[in-house]
Design an enzyme around this catalytic site. Structure first.
Site, PDB file in Angstrom:
ATOM      1  N   GLU A   1      33.135  29.180  40.236  1.00  0.00           N
ATOM      2  CA  GLU A   1      33.674  29.577  41.536  1.00  0.00           C
ATOM      3  C   GLU A   1      32.582  29.989  42.524  1.00  0.00           C
ATOM      4  O   GLU A   1      32.853  30.217  43.698  1.00  0.00           O
ATOM      5  CB  GLU A   1      34.643  30.760  41.361  1.00  0.00           C
ATOM      6  CG  GLU A   1      35.939  30.433  40.646  1.00  0.00           C
ATOM      7  CD  GLU A   1      35.839  30.545  39.124  1.00  0.00           C
ATOM      8  OE1 GLU A   1      34.721  30.432  38.584  1.00  0.00           O
ATOM      9  OE2 GLU A   1      36.889  30.740  38.486  1.00  0.00           O
TER      10      GLU A   1
ATOM     11  N   LYS B   1      39.618  48.454  23.794  1.00  0.00           N
ATOM     12  CA  LYS B   1      39.988  49.824  24.153  1.00  0.00           C
ATOM     13  C   LYS B   1      40.302  50.622  22.897  1.00  0.00           C
ATOM     14  O   LYS B   1      41.332  50.422  22.272  1.00  0.00           O
ATOM     15  CB  LYS B   1      41.180  49.835  25.109  1.00  0.00           C
ATOM     16  CG  LYS B   1      41.360  51.183  25.760  1.00  0.00           C
ATOM     17  CD  LYS B   1      42.118  51.096  27.062  1.00  0.00           C
ATOM     18  CE  LYS B   1      41.835  52.320  27.914  1.00  0.00           C
ATOM     19  NZ  LYS B   1      42.616  52.359  29.126  1.00  0.00           N
TER      20      LYS B   1
HETATM   21  P1  AMP Z   1      31.701  29.343  34.176  1.00  0.00           P
HETATM   22  O1  AMP Z   1      32.526  29.301  35.380  1.00  0.00           O
HETATM   23  O2  AMP Z   1      32.195  28.452  33.091  1.00  0.00           O
HETATM   24  O3  AMP Z   1      30.268  29.128  34.495  1.00  0.00           O
HETATM   25  O4  AMP Z   1      31.823  30.798  33.561  1.00  0.00           O
HETATM   26  C1  AMP Z   1      31.539  31.940  34.319  1.00  0.00           C
HETATM   27  C2  AMP Z   1      31.560  33.159  33.437  1.00  0.00           C
HETATM   28  O5  AMP Z   1      30.535  33.065  32.449  1.00  0.00           O
HETATM   29  C3  AMP Z   1      31.259  34.449  34.149  1.00  0.00           C
HETATM   30  O6  AMP Z   1      32.384  34.982  34.797  1.00  0.00           O
HETATM   31  C4  AMP Z   1      30.784  35.329  33.008  1.00  0.00           C
HETATM   32  O7  AMP Z   1      31.855  35.884  32.278  1.00  0.00           O
HETATM   33  C5  AMP Z   1      30.061  34.357  32.135  1.00  0.00           C
HETATM   34  N1  AMP Z   1      28.629  34.421  32.410  1.00  0.00           N
HETATM   35  C6  AMP Z   1      27.887  33.614  33.186  1.00  0.00           C
HETATM   36  N2  AMP Z   1      26.598  33.972  33.163  1.00  0.00           N
HETATM   37  C7  AMP Z   1      26.519  35.062  32.378  1.00  0.00           C
HETATM   38  C8  AMP Z   1      25.459  35.920  31.958  1.00  0.00           C
HETATM   39  N3  AMP Z   1      24.205  35.717  32.321  1.00  0.00           N
HETATM   40  N4  AMP Z   1      25.783  36.949  31.150  1.00  0.00           N
HETATM   41  C9  AMP Z   1      27.050  37.175  30.750  1.00  0.00           C
HETATM   42  N5  AMP Z   1      28.072  36.401  31.093  1.00  0.00           N
HETATM   43  C10 AMP Z   1      27.820  35.354  31.900  1.00  0.00           C
END
Ligand code: AMP
Length: 542
Positions: free
Chosen positions: A331, A439
């Site tokens: 997004e 939680k």
């Molecule tokens: P996507 O849209 O498939 O790229 O997923 C996005 C989600 O991946 C984010 O909202 C996070 O939950 C997770 N995410 C992306 N980069 C990181 C990061 N460096 N550390 C932890 N979670 C991440």
């Protein structure tokens, strides 16, 4: 009073034109699906993108605004689609071939794609999908005549035959900069995937931001190997950022194992690479086993999931390669934060430096972040208080395609679904996905933090923590671990390792050793599946 500067639209086509004019000779190297290494230049890419645009409108009847889907690896023909499709005002819909077939059929129909371009690898997949596709009128196999397979795809066309003889000149149209350039679907683990539609403007602005020094610091002197797929959020924008700067691009095709990646990095003198932690796990494993070295690699951009400290350390200490932790989302085009150092941080003792690098980093200029409680009240940026993470900016989406999933948007902000802290210096750290937090007795436990510590144990390859129902505490953590190749691990060893590294009450109530864990098409753990599977597991403490 308005300013008096030229109102030139920010267009994807201007990136490839710039690269062709100023870095025309700079190379784009691809490991082809057919096998051999293919090389050509930005000038050749620009010409072929124009040939493709001619083929799209003259032969396939593609009009501006039409959606053109791809099922393809990182390679030069895919790159030609990036520029040819968006350049002419059509919309490139890159699809993740690792999604389930019914999800792929759903998104092809949802986007109403008129045409599907696919690599040879995906012919069987497309054949299986074809009967369920309502809008696709043409299938183009991205190969030459000599490699065209026998296929049941209706009227399958050959990419090279289609391009052959097309003129390689064509002015790109002066589109409205808000014209859609590409789209991606989120790899939703619950419900249908949702579409995100990028603009020419947002894509160009995102590329400027990605190149900036405190973001990915991309320059014409770089040789970049994006392991992150061109079907996952436009390979984090690298194909655009590379053209903007004239960086050399090295595209790995279908071979994403540690040995193949390392070989390509060495052969093409790669200075920067980018991918999710799972990829680097494979590369580090190969380096350990083979004893090989990186001779040109300077930095690795890693995101998509939290980067474990053990990985940051292994790259730095064993290989002298700097790990640049980044965070973003489909997004958000995807770049939100990058963990670049502020003055003085690079000189800190290693342990303090690594602790900073474990954070996802500071917002790149253009992105604003805030954390709130569930009532929407802003929370302190003290590095400790955690809350719902919101974002806004010119490359953050303001609605999903066809206005689905409106609950994620409020008052001009996008609710990322992540829970995070932000410290006084602006460094954000993801605590968890909101729905993955555990939680226990009214207090929160971060699944990510336990997982990242668990993979620091040399006998652990991968770890996942999920909430399990508990009669007294409401929820308690269950840790699933996959042992490293040739190693064994058990519950007492795991708990002994974690003791003292997390608060006592965070220690998992159960540790199960499993042969593998399920992943989404983008390499993330499918926690919803594991949660459902283990929700009612009877814990020894229950
Ligand atoms: P996507 O849209 O498939 O790229 O997923 C996005 C989600 O991946 C984010 O909202 C996070 O939950 C997770 N995410 C992306 N980069 C990181 C990061 N460096 N550390 C932890 N979670 C991440």
């Amino acid at each position: 009073m308005l300013g008096s500067m030229m109102d030139r639209p920010l267009l994807v086509s201007s990136l490839i034109e710039h690269a062709a004019r100023n870095h025309g000779e700079r190379e784009i190297v691809s490991r082809s699906v057919e096998g051999p290494i293919h090389r050509y230049s930005y000038a050749a890419l620009a010409r072929r993108a124009k040939q493709l645009a001619h083929a799209l409108d003259r032969h396939l009847g593609i009009a501006p605004g039409d959606r053109v889907a791809t099922l393809a690896w990182n390679g030069y023909r895919h790159l030609e689609l990036y520029y040819g499709v968006s350049g002419m005002g059509a919309v490139l819909h890159t699809m993740n071939p690792r999604l389930f077939p019914d999800q792929l059929a759903y998104i092809l129909n949802h986007a109403a794609d008129t045409c599907l371009f696919l690599d040879l690898t995906f012919v069987p997949l497309a054949e299986a999908l074809a009967p369920s596709l309502d809008t696709v009128k043409a299938y183009v196999i991205m190969t030459d005549a000599a490699h065209m397979p026998a296929t049941t795809l209706p009227g399958a066309l050959c990419y090279e035959t289609l391009l052959a003889g097309q003129p390689d000149t064509r002015p790109w149209p002066p589109l409205d900069e808000r014209t859609a350039s590409s789209m991606c679907y989120t790899s939703g683990t619950t419900g249908h995937p949702k579409g995100v539609v990028y603009q020419n403007r947002s894509t160009v602005l995102h590329a400027y931001a990605a190149c900036s020094v405190d973001a990915l610091a991309i320059s014409c002197r770089d040789s970049i190997l994006p392991v992150v797929p061109m079907f996952h959020v436009n390979a984090w924008g690298i194909p655009y950022a590379a053209a903007m700067t004239g960086a050399k691009l090295v595209l790995p095709g279908p071979k994403l194992d540690g040995a193949s990646l390392h070989e390509l990095m060495e052969a093409e003198r790669v200075t920067m690479s980018a991918g999710v932690p799972t990829v680097w796990l494979g590369v580090l494993g190969h380096m350990r086993e083979s004893g090989e070295r990186f001779s040109t690699l300077e930095r690795v951009v890693c995101g998509g999931s939290a980067v474990p400290r053990a990985m940051i350390e292994a790259f730095e200490v064993d290989h002298g390669v700097h790990m640049l932790h980044a965070w973003g989302m489909t997004e958000m085009s995807p770049l939100g934060t990058v963990c670049a150092f502020k003055p003085g941080m690079a000189e800190l003792p290693a342990a303090e430096r690594f602790a900073i690098q474990e954070k996802q980093g500071r917002a790149v200029c253009g992105v604003e972040l805030k954390i709130t409680d569930d009532a929407g009240r802003a929370l302190a940026h003290d590095g400790k208080t955690f809350g719902n993470l919101w974002a806004r900016g010119p490359w953050v989406c303001q609605a999903y395609y066809k206005d689905e999933g409106g609950e994620a948007f409020d008052d001009g902000w996008f609710n990322t679904g992540d829970v995070a802290t932000i410290d006084a210096q602006g460094y954000m750290q993801v605590v968890d996905r909101a729905k993955d937090l555990i939680k226990s007795g009214g207090e929160w436990i971060s699944s990510i933090e336990i997982e990242n510590l668990a993979v620091g144990h040399p006998a652990v390859r991968e770890a996942c923590v999920v909430a399990v129902k508990h009669p007294k505490w409401d929820e308690r953590p269950l840790l699933l671990v996959v042992p490293a190749a040739g190693r064994t691990i058990d519950k007492p060893q795991m708990l002994a390792y974690l003791a003292g590294r997390v608060p006592n009450w965070w220690l998992p109530d159960e540790v199960l050793v499993v042969p593998e864990l399920p992943h989404t098409g983008t390499g993330k753990l499918i926690k919803s599946q594991l949660r459902a599977q283990y929700r009612d597991y009877i814990l020894p403490t229950a």
